[in-house]
Design a protein around this motif. Structure first.
Motif, PDB file in Angstrom:
ATOM      1  N   SER A 153       0.707  -1.126   0.043  1.00 21.95           N
ATOM      2  CA  SER A 153       0.033  -0.065   0.088  1.00 21.95           C
ATOM      3  C   SER A 153       0.961   1.244   0.153  1.00 21.95           C
ATOM      4  O   SER A 153       1.694   1.343   0.770  1.00 21.95           O
ATOM      5  CB  SER A 153      -1.034   0.078   1.416  1.00 21.95           C
ATOM      6  OG  SER A 153      -1.573   1.267   1.336  1.00 21.95           O
ATOM      7  N   ASP A 154       0.539   2.221  -0.773  1.00 22.03           N
ATOM      8  CA  ASP A 154       1.336   3.551  -0.855  1.00 22.03           C
ATOM      9  C   ASP A 154       0.317   4.692  -0.116  1.00 22.03           C
ATOM     10  O   ASP A 154       0.788   5.649   0.106  1.00 22.03           O
ATOM     11  CB  ASP A 154       1.355   4.023  -2.030  1.00 22.03           C
ATOM     12  CG  ASP A 154       2.258   5.124  -2.397  1.00 22.03           C
ATOM     13  OD1 ASP A 154       3.512   5.096  -1.756  1.00 22.03           O
ATOM     14  OD2 ASP A 154       1.840   6.301  -3.061  1.00 22.03           O
TER      15      ASP A 154
ATOM     16  N   THR B 250       5.398   3.162  -9.148  1.00 22.51           N
ATOM     17  CA  THR B 250       6.147   3.568  -7.863  1.00 22.51           C
ATOM     18  C   THR B 250       5.254   4.473  -6.795  1.00 22.51           C
ATOM     19  O   THR B 250       5.833   5.254  -5.919  1.00 22.51           O
ATOM     20  CB  THR B 250       7.260   4.678  -8.446  1.00 22.51           C
ATOM     21  OG1 THR B 250       6.689   5.730  -9.215  1.00 22.51           O
ATOM     22  CG2 THR B 250       8.156   3.649  -9.257  1.00 22.51           C
ATOM     23  N   GLY B 251       4.076   4.544  -7.101  1.00 22.96           N
ATOM     24  CA  GLY B 251       3.212   5.467  -6.128  1.00 22.96           C
ATOM     25  C   GLY B 251       3.301   6.839  -6.321  1.00 22.96           C
ATOM     26  O   GLY B 251       3.829   7.426  -7.101  1.00 22.96           O
TER      27      GLY B 251
ATOM     28  N   ALA C  15      -0.194   9.790   0.765  1.00 20.90           N
ATOM     29  CA  ALA C  15       0.352   8.664   0.116  1.00 20.90           C
ATOM     30  C   ALA C  15       2.034   8.678   0.262  1.00 20.90           C
ATOM     31  O   ALA C  15       2.225   9.040   1.297  1.00 20.90           O
ATOM     32  CB  ALA C  15      -0.127   8.591  -1.245  1.00 20.90           C
ATOM     33  N   GLY C  16       2.617   8.030  -0.444  1.00 21.87           N
ATOM     34  CA  GLY C  16       4.110   8.085  -0.307  1.00 21.87           C
ATOM     35  C   GLY C  16       4.676   7.116   0.465  1.00 21.87           C
ATOM     36  O   GLY C  16       5.777   7.426   1.111  1.00 21.87           O
ATOM     37  N   GLN C  17       3.861   6.019   0.796  1.00 21.72           N
ATOM     38  CA  GLN C  17       4.342   5.086   1.720  1.00 21.72           C
ATOM     39  C   GLN C  17       5.092   3.747   1.138  1.00 21.72           C
ATOM     40  O   GLN C  17       5.463   3.050   2.027  1.00 21.72           O
ATOM     41  CB  GLN C  17       3.033   4.552   2.691  1.00 21.72           C
ATOM     42  CG  GLN C  17       2.454   5.578   3.317  1.00 21.72           C
ATOM     43  CD  GLN C  17       1.219   5.219   4.025  1.00 21.72           C
ATOM     44  OE1 GLN C  17       1.028   4.165   4.368  1.00 21.72           O
ATOM     45  NE2 GLN C  17       0.579   6.182   4.201  1.00 21.72           N
ATOM     46  N   LEU C  18       5.202   3.774  -0.262  1.00 27.78           N
ATOM     47  CA  LEU C  18       5.605   2.639  -0.659  1.00 27.78           C
ATOM     48  C   LEU C  18       7.054   2.162  -0.347  1.00 27.78           C
ATOM     49  O   LEU C  18       7.165   1.139   0.057  1.00 27.78           O
ATOM     50  CB  LEU C  18       5.739   2.718  -2.231  1.00 27.78           C
ATOM     51  CG  LEU C  18       5.886   1.422  -3.118  1.00 27.78           C
ATOM     52  CD1 LEU C  18       5.213   1.602  -4.457  1.00 27.78           C
ATOM     53  CD2 LEU C  18       7.467   1.689  -3.846  1.00 27.78           C
TER      54      LEU C  18
ATOM     55  N   ASP D 216      -0.169   9.313  -9.631  1.00 31.15           N
ATOM     56  CA  ASP D 216      -0.324   8.306  -8.324  1.00 31.15           C
ATOM     57  C   ASP D 216       0.511   7.013  -9.001  1.00 31.15           C
ATOM     58  O   ASP D 216       0.758   6.224  -7.942  1.00 31.15           O
ATOM     59  CB  ASP D 216      -1.620   8.079  -7.876  1.00 31.15           C
ATOM     60  CG  ASP D 216      -2.530   7.529  -9.213  1.00 31.15           C
ATOM     61  OD1 ASP D 216      -2.284   8.133 -10.180  1.00 31.15           O
ATOM     62  OD2 ASP D 216      -3.465   6.706  -9.050  1.00 31.15           O
TER      63      ASP D 216
ATOM     64  N   GLY E 151       6.437   8.624  -7.319  1.00 29.05           N
ATOM     65  CA  GLY E 151       7.509   8.020  -6.384  1.00 29.05           C
ATOM     66  C   GLY E 151       8.850   7.661  -7.378  1.00 29.05           C
ATOM     67  O   GLY E 151       9.597   7.252  -6.759  1.00 29.05           O
TER      68      GLY E 151
END
Length: 260
Positions: free
Chosen positions: A17-18, A64-65, A73-76, A101, A105
């Motif tokens: 999850s991102d 890459t999210g 977001a940005g949790q990848l 989205d 990333g």
């Protein structure tokens, strides 16, 4: 839960999850009858699920999210690290398409986020964004240009990893067939938006470039996956975005796959 591991034959797969993407119902369910999505609020968080595949000797990341471009977001990268996977470990990055989205990333401080990776992008996708060089999407992709292998036709980039064109959502939208031994996974990214609209092919995410072509692609993918009994991975479906499509009273029904 923000990661989910499962096997595909001899390969190992990891859903990551991102985070979530703030959307309006009007945007996420464009051209959708109200009765299909009446349970959704006017504003909600759409899931952002991505997938990592480990083959015999390659680490492959598909999209890459959002990176730092969305506060929710940005949790990848963080969630990959929980499994001992860092940015230097990634050998191949498949970019299914150029929406933020999915590529946000891919670049950190102007440099590729995965410095040892080859990036793959369909040439039609590059051309679409290159036609608008002021766009944020092109600014990101242009930073990757020296690392990108452009895909001109459907191709198996590694044994068991095949990329093929599924246009409509964007001009160069890629889907990925992963196959090891007798098991297959079909990664369709943003062709579908939510299980509630599986029987309404004109429903689409608002940024879709060609909804008419997208509807045709959705029909072909849904029919193929159902007939072949192939498991699908869908980016914005409820976590982990895995499941099968089956017939139910002359309609398509989503059967989630999730094993503890």
């Amino acid at each position: 839960m923000n990661t989910y591991s499962f096997p595909i034959g001899n390969f190992s797969a990891l859903v990551i999850s991102d985070g979530g993407m703030p959307v309006t119902k009007e945007f996420f369910f464009a051209e959708t009858p109200d009765h299909l999505v009446q349970g959704f609020p006017a504003n909600f968080q759409a899931p952002l699920n991505f997938i990592h595949i480990t083959t015999d000797n390659k680490n492959i990341l598909i999209d890459t999210g959002f990176g730092s471009r969305c506060k929710d977001a940005g949790q990848l990268l963080h969630n990959l690290a929980k499994h001992g996977i860092n940015k230097y470990d990634i050998d191949e990055v498949i970019l299914t398409h150029g929406h933020l989205d999915h590529i946000g990333g891919a670049v950190i401080e102007g440099e590729p986020s995965f410095p040892n990776a080859t990036y793959y992008l369909r040439i039609e996708e590059w051309d679409m964004w290159a036609a608008n060089k002021e766009s944020e999407e092109y600014q990101i992709l242009s930073r990757l240009e020296n690392s990108i292998t452009f895909i001109h036709k459907d191709v198996e980039i590694l044994p068991g990893i095949k990329l093929f064109l599924t246009p409509g959502h964007t001009d160069g939208h890629l889907s990925v067939m992963v196959q090891s031994e007798s098991q297959r996974l079909l990664i369709v990214s943003d062709l579908l938006n939510d299980p509630s609209t599986l029987n309404h092919l004109s429903s689409h995410i608002g940024l879709e470039v060609s909804p008419e072509k997208g509807s045709q692609t959705r029909k072909a993918i849904i029919d193929f996956a159902k007939q072949q009994g192939i498991m699908l991975f869908v980016c914005h479906y409820p976590f982990p975005g895995l499941g099968f499509i089956e017939d139910h009273n002359n309609n398509h029904k989503w059967i989630p796959y999730f094993k503890e």
